[in-house]
Scaffold this motif. Structure first.
Motif, PDB file in Angstrom:
ATOM      1  N   ILE A  68       0.577  -0.560   0.090  1.00  0.00           N
ATOM      2  CA  ILE A  68      -0.207  -0.077   0.591  1.00  0.00           C
ATOM      3  C   ILE A  68       0.937   1.268  -0.342  1.00  0.00           C
ATOM      4  O   ILE A  68       0.672   2.136  -0.518  1.00  0.00           O
ATOM      5  N   LYS A  69       1.604   1.540   0.676  1.00  0.00           N
ATOM      6  CA  LYS A  69       2.942   2.256   0.987  1.00  0.00           C
ATOM      7  C   LYS A  69       3.148   2.705   0.020  1.00  0.00           C
ATOM      8  O   LYS A  69       3.780   3.469  -0.558  1.00  0.00           O
ATOM      9  N   LYS A  70       3.750   1.114  -0.853  1.00  0.00           N
ATOM     10  CA  LYS A  70       4.894   1.752  -2.642  1.00  0.00           C
ATOM     11  C   LYS A  70       3.852   2.098  -2.973  1.00  0.00           C
ATOM     12  O   LYS A  70       4.139   2.472  -4.262  1.00  0.00           O
ATOM     13  N   ALA A  71       2.434   1.551  -3.575  1.00  0.00           N
ATOM     14  CA  ALA A  71       1.793   1.941  -4.390  1.00  0.00           C
ATOM     15  C   ALA A  71       1.443   3.503  -4.381  1.00  0.00           C
ATOM     16  O   ALA A  71       1.197   4.752  -5.416  1.00  0.00           O
ATOM     17  N   GLN A  72       1.434   4.304  -2.830  1.00  0.00           N
ATOM     18  CA  GLN A  72       1.099   5.570  -2.589  1.00  0.00           C
ATOM     19  C   GLN A  72       2.403   6.788  -3.491  1.00  0.00           C
ATOM     20  O   GLN A  72       1.782   7.238  -4.018  1.00  0.00           O
ATOM     21  N   GLU A  73       3.638   5.820  -2.651  1.00  0.00           N
ATOM     22  CA  GLU A  73       4.713   6.731  -4.270  1.00  0.00           C
ATOM     23  C   GLU A  73       4.255   6.373  -5.251  1.00  0.00           C
ATOM     24  O   GLU A  73       5.100   7.716  -5.436  1.00  0.00           O
ATOM     25  N   GLU A  74       3.826   5.716  -5.696  1.00  0.00           N
ATOM     26  CA  GLU A  74       4.329   5.725  -7.079  1.00  0.00           C
ATOM     27  C   GLU A  74       3.070   6.437  -7.547  1.00  0.00           C
ATOM     28  O   GLU A  74       3.563   7.021  -8.845  1.00  0.00           O
ATOM     29  N   LEU A  75       1.954   6.764  -6.887  1.00  0.00           N
ATOM     30  CA  LEU A  75       0.997   7.209  -7.509  1.00  0.00           C
ATOM     31  C   LEU A  75       1.817   9.059  -7.121  1.00  0.00           C
ATOM     32  O   LEU A  75       1.372  10.067  -8.038  1.00  0.00           O
ATOM     33  N   LEU A  76       2.522   9.215  -6.153  1.00  0.00           N
ATOM     34  CA  LEU A  76       3.100  10.581  -6.031  1.00  0.00           C
ATOM     35  C   LEU A  76       4.084  11.023  -6.738  1.00  0.00           C
ATOM     36  O   LEU A  76       4.256  12.211  -7.454  1.00  0.00           O
ATOM     37  N   LEU A  77       4.909   9.623  -7.253  1.00  0.00           N
ATOM     38  CA  LEU A  77       5.784  10.015  -7.828  1.00  0.00           C
ATOM     39  C   LEU A  77       5.528  10.523  -9.935  1.00  0.00           C
ATOM     40  O   LEU A  77       5.608  11.380 -10.463  1.00  0.00           O
ATOM     41  N   ALA A  78       4.321   9.872 -10.027  1.00  0.00           N
ATOM     42  CA  ALA A  78       3.139  10.449 -11.311  1.00  0.00           C
ATOM     43  C   ALA A  78       2.604  11.275 -11.488  1.00  0.00           C
ATOM     44  O   ALA A  78       3.191  12.333 -12.531  1.00  0.00           O
ATOM     45  N   GLU A  79       2.564  11.649 -10.090  1.00  0.00           N
ATOM     46  CA  GLU A  79       1.821  13.130 -10.369  1.00  0.00           C
ATOM     47  C   GLU A  79       3.611  13.527 -10.492  1.00  0.00           C
ATOM     48  O   GLU A  79       2.852  15.237 -11.369  1.00  0.00           O
ATOM     49  N   LYS A  80       3.811  13.993  -9.670  1.00  0.00           N
ATOM     50  CA  LYS A  80       5.192  15.102  -9.663  1.00  0.00           C
ATOM     51  C   LYS A  80       5.334  14.822 -11.383  1.00  0.00           C
ATOM     52  O   LYS A  80       5.990  15.845 -12.031  1.00  0.00           O
ATOM     53  N   LEU A  81       5.559  13.550 -11.680  1.00  0.00           N
ATOM     54  CA  LEU A  81       5.583  13.794 -13.462  1.00  0.00           C
ATOM     55  C   LEU A  81       4.654  14.211 -14.628  1.00  0.00           C
ATOM     56  O   LEU A  81       5.083  13.493 -15.752  1.00  0.00           O
ATOM     57  N   GLN A  82       3.807  14.511 -14.370  1.00  0.00           N
ATOM     58  CA  GLN A  82       2.237  14.462 -15.456  1.00  0.00           C
ATOM     59  C   GLN A  82       2.196  13.539 -15.901  1.00  0.00           C
ATOM     60  O   GLN A  82       1.945  14.232 -16.526  1.00  0.00           O
ATOM     61  N   ILE A  83       2.261  12.411 -14.854  1.00  0.00           N
ATOM     62  CA  ILE A  83       2.157  10.906 -15.906  1.00  0.00           C
ATOM     63  C   ILE A  83       0.651  10.773 -14.958  1.00  0.00           C
ATOM     64  O   ILE A  83       0.318  11.238 -13.844  1.00  0.00           O
ATOM     65  N   THR A  84      -0.282  10.529 -15.917  1.00  0.00           N
ATOM     66  CA  THR A  84      -1.847  10.340 -15.283  1.00  0.00           C
ATOM     67  C   THR A  84      -1.560   8.303 -15.266  1.00  0.00           C
ATOM     68  O   THR A  84      -1.790   7.439 -15.614  1.00  0.00           O
ATOM     69  N   VAL A  85      -2.689   8.210 -14.488  1.00  0.00           N
ATOM     70  CA  VAL A  85      -3.175   7.062 -13.960  1.00  0.00           C
ATOM     71  C   VAL A  85      -4.542   6.577 -13.481  1.00  0.00           C
ATOM     72  O   VAL A  85      -4.877   7.028 -13.202  1.00  0.00           O
ATOM     73  N   ILE A  86      -4.485   5.688 -14.704  1.00  0.00           N
ATOM     74  CA  ILE A  86      -5.699   5.217 -15.152  1.00  0.00           C
ATOM     75  C   ILE A  86      -5.997   3.701 -14.496  1.00  0.00           C
ATOM     76  O   ILE A  86      -5.580   3.291 -14.855  1.00  0.00           O
ATOM     77  N   ASN A  87      -7.542   3.889 -14.256  1.00  0.00           N
ATOM     78  CA  ASN A  87      -8.004   2.261 -13.410  1.00  0.00           C
ATOM     79  C   ASN A  87      -8.923   1.760 -13.965  1.00  0.00           C
ATOM     80  O   ASN A  87      -9.429   3.085 -14.783  1.00  0.00           O
ATOM     81  N   PHE A  88      -9.310   0.908 -14.465  1.00  0.00           N
ATOM     82  CA  PHE A  88      -9.973  -0.005 -15.568  1.00  0.00           C
ATOM     83  C   PHE A  88     -11.586   0.536 -15.693  1.00  0.00           C
ATOM     84  O   PHE A  88     -12.507   0.869 -16.121  1.00  0.00           O
ATOM     85  N   ARG A  89     -12.184   1.446 -14.246  1.00  0.00           N
ATOM     86  CA  ARG A  89     -13.330   2.084 -14.052  1.00  0.00           C
ATOM     87  C   ARG A  89     -13.377   3.271 -14.299  1.00  0.00           C
ATOM     88  O   ARG A  89     -14.630   3.771 -13.850  1.00  0.00           O
ATOM     89  N   GLU A  90     -12.321   4.225 -14.516  1.00  0.00           N
ATOM     90  CA  GLU A  90     -12.249   5.296 -14.545  1.00  0.00           C
ATOM     91  C   GLU A  90     -13.502   5.972 -16.458  1.00  0.00           C
ATOM     92  O   GLU A  90     -12.877   4.332 -16.956  1.00  0.00           O
ATOM     93  N   ILE A  91     -13.954   6.397 -16.539  1.00  0.00           N
ATOM     94  CA  ILE A  91     -14.166   6.926 -17.650  1.00  0.00           C
ATOM     95  C   ILE A  91     -13.819   7.184 -18.235  1.00  0.00           C
ATOM     96  O   ILE A  91     -13.555   6.874 -19.598  1.00  0.00           O
TER      97      ILE A  91
END
Length: 287
Positions: A68-91
């Motif tokens: 869970i912690k590593k997933a959070q860190e990955e999402l924060l890094l993605a935000e910093k790098l302007q990378i959009t992370v999309i899960n399959f339930r999103e439009i």
């Protein structure tokens, strides 16, 4: 931060757990986000591969919290790098992919995510060392579909892929490059760093199914070839070689029930492209 995305990323960090297992878990969880803080939710509703991980001692409440912690860190890094992370339930997730059997539950995107659900898209792929005629065929095919407002999908490889992306940009078209490593990793091949930057700068998109910090490995290239088909309504192949990435894409196009064509110099290229477009526009079952 999207907690459902965080949950899915954490699940994928468990050995032997893939997209189908994650989807099965989500179907069972009454409130999926509770599993972020309550490991008992995982234990109560665990599908087979989750149970296997717990039995083998590679998943417990402490390991889960680390995921869970590593997933959070990955999402924060993605935000910093302007990378959009999309899960399959999103439009914003490409709806055509949801009709496939084993679609990725998480996508990583940099650039114009609206391209993922544009009305029309076609993959243009081929030999890394094409003949001059092969290069011309890529150019003709790409221009043909750009003029019809198709997004051009390819893999940023040298040769035909490079020509497809370049031709789309030169003709004010939109292009999407599927990459085989995390989007925070160096662009491969290095010769196409500038091309990748130009794709993003011109409202195109770089896309990967690999998490951030995932370096390029040869086995990831085949997965990239699969999603070139999955993201497209049809596939144009130029001078494919046996056991090549192009043939992998063609095989997946057959599996996905996507029409495809290997451009044949013995007949009119325009006629072949027209026939492919006609097949794309014919309703069919996607698997």
């Amino acid at each position: 931060m999207n907690t459902l995305t965080q949950l899915m990323i954490a699940c994928l960090k468990i050995p032997q757990v893939g997209p189908i297992s994650v989807r099965k878990l989500l179907e069972k969880l009454p409130v999926p986000q509770r599993a972020l803080t309550d490991f008992n939710e995982i234990k109560r509703h665990a599908p087979r591969h989750f149970k296997w991980a717990m039995e083998k001692g590679i998943l417990d409440r402490f390991i889960w919290q680390d995921h869970i912690k590593k997933a959070q860190e990955e999402l924060l890094l993605a935000e910093k790098l302007q990378i959009t992370v999309i899960n399959f339930r999103e439009i914003t997730y490409p709806q055509k992919m949801l009709k496939l059997h084993n679609f990725p539950v998480i996508l990583y995107a940099k650039g114009n995510v609206n391209l993922l659900n544009r009305a029309h898209s076609v993959a243009v792929v081929g030999n890394r060392m094409p003949t001059s005629q092969g290069i011309e065929h890529v150019s003709v095919a790409t221009k043909y579909f750009v003029q019809r407002d198709f997004v051009i999908v390819s893999g940023l490889a040298l040769g035909c892929d490079t020509k497809a992306h370049q031709t789309a940009l030169e003709n004010s078209g939109k292009t999407l490059a599927v990459l085989a490593a995390g989007l925070d990793q160096p662009i491969y091949p290095r010769k196409n760093v500038e091309l990748a930057e130009n794709i993003v700068a011109n409202s195109g998109l770089l896309l990967s199914t690999r998490p951030l910090k995932d370096r390029l490995y040869p086995r990831f290239l085949a997965a990239r070839d699969e999603w070139q088909s999955g993201l497209s309504e049809g596939v144009v192949a130029v001078e494919p070689e046996s056991k090549s990435g192009t043939n992998i894409t063609l095989n997946f196009a057959h599996k996905h029930n996507r029409p495809s064509v290997i451009l044949d110099k013995s007949s009119s290229i325009q006629k072949q492209l027209l026939e492919l477009e006609s097949k794309i526009n014919t309703p069919r079952t996607v698997i």
